[in-house]
Enzyme design. Sequence first.
Site, PDB file in Angstrom:
ATOM      1  CE1 TYR A 164      -0.551  -0.480   5.020  1.00  0.00           C
ATOM      2  CE2 TYR A 164       0.120   1.604   4.491  1.00  0.00           C
ATOM      3  CZ  TYR A 164      -1.043   0.896   4.643  1.00  0.00           C
ATOM      4  OH  TYR A 164      -2.337   0.995   4.656  1.00  0.00           O
ATOM      5  CD  GLU A 212      -9.666  -0.162   8.711  1.00  0.00           C
ATOM      6  OE1 GLU A 212      -8.692   0.389   8.705  1.00  0.00           O
ATOM      7  OE2 GLU A 212     -10.795   0.325   7.892  1.00  0.00           O
ATOM      8  CE  LYS A 215      -1.777  -2.390   8.747  1.00  0.00           C
ATOM      9  NZ  LYS A 215      -2.708  -1.124   9.228  1.00  0.00           N
ATOM     10  CG  ASN A 258      -1.630  -1.052   1.361  1.00  0.00           C
ATOM     11  OD1 ASN A 258      -2.279  -1.526   0.173  1.00  0.00           O
ATOM     12  ND2 ASN A 258      -2.160  -1.835   2.377  1.00  0.00           N
ATOM     13  CG  HIS A 305      -6.576   2.317  11.013  1.00  0.00           C
ATOM     14  ND1 HIS A 305      -6.011   2.904   9.909  1.00  0.00           N
ATOM     15  CD2 HIS A 305      -7.603   3.081  11.477  1.00  0.00           C
ATOM     16  CE1 HIS A 305      -6.845   4.146   9.639  1.00  0.00           C
ATOM     17  NE2 HIS A 305      -7.441   4.361  10.624  1.00  0.00           N
ATOM     18  CG  ASP A 335      -8.740   7.200  11.480  1.00  0.00           C
ATOM     19  OD1 ASP A 335      -8.979   6.102  11.548  1.00  0.00           O
ATOM     20  OD2 ASP A 335      -7.641   7.595  10.737  1.00  0.00           O
TER      21      ASP A 335
END
Length: 186
Positions: free
Chosen positions: A130, A141, A70, A48, A61, A169
């Site tokens: 990442y 998520e 990650k 990503n 997250h 968020d």
Amino acid sequence: MKITETRIPDVKLIEPKVFGDERGFFMETWNDQTFREAGIAETFVQDNHSRSVKNTLRGLHYQIKQPQGKLVRVTRGEVFDVAVDLRPESPTFGQWVGEYLSEDNSRILWVPPGFGHGFLVTSETADFQYKCTDFYAPEYERTIQWNDPTLKINWDVDSPKGLLMSAKDQEGQSLEQALAELKEYY
């Protein structure tokens, strides 16, 4: 490549060797053998790339199913990157690690599955890249509040009014609210 443990031993700080001259630079950002020897024996399935402006805060997250490890780095600008241990049975549960990642320091951070992750852009813009160990699954998520009082993350911001965040968020839940679900999956 230098790989060291952070205050939370499962989170690793990677400092690649950068070879530069008047033409530019070269660095190795992933080497399966080197990473396996350092305890990062993962298969990555997705890469990503995000670009954000100054004072953008993304996170914290995590995914309850298909948790993603990650391997994160910044290729333009600078961010303050945060990993929070969300594994209820871990001795470091609820603890966090923060590192500055930038195009200048070339640092990479390994954030294992079971950790919440977020970052704050400290430069005018930042390109954040990442690799992930599992696929993004929006239905799984979740978001922990960036300013959860039990975590006490020092984002080093004068006022939250200047932060740029998505609605998701801004509406994250507290660690306490997330705990029952975390115990079920981790």
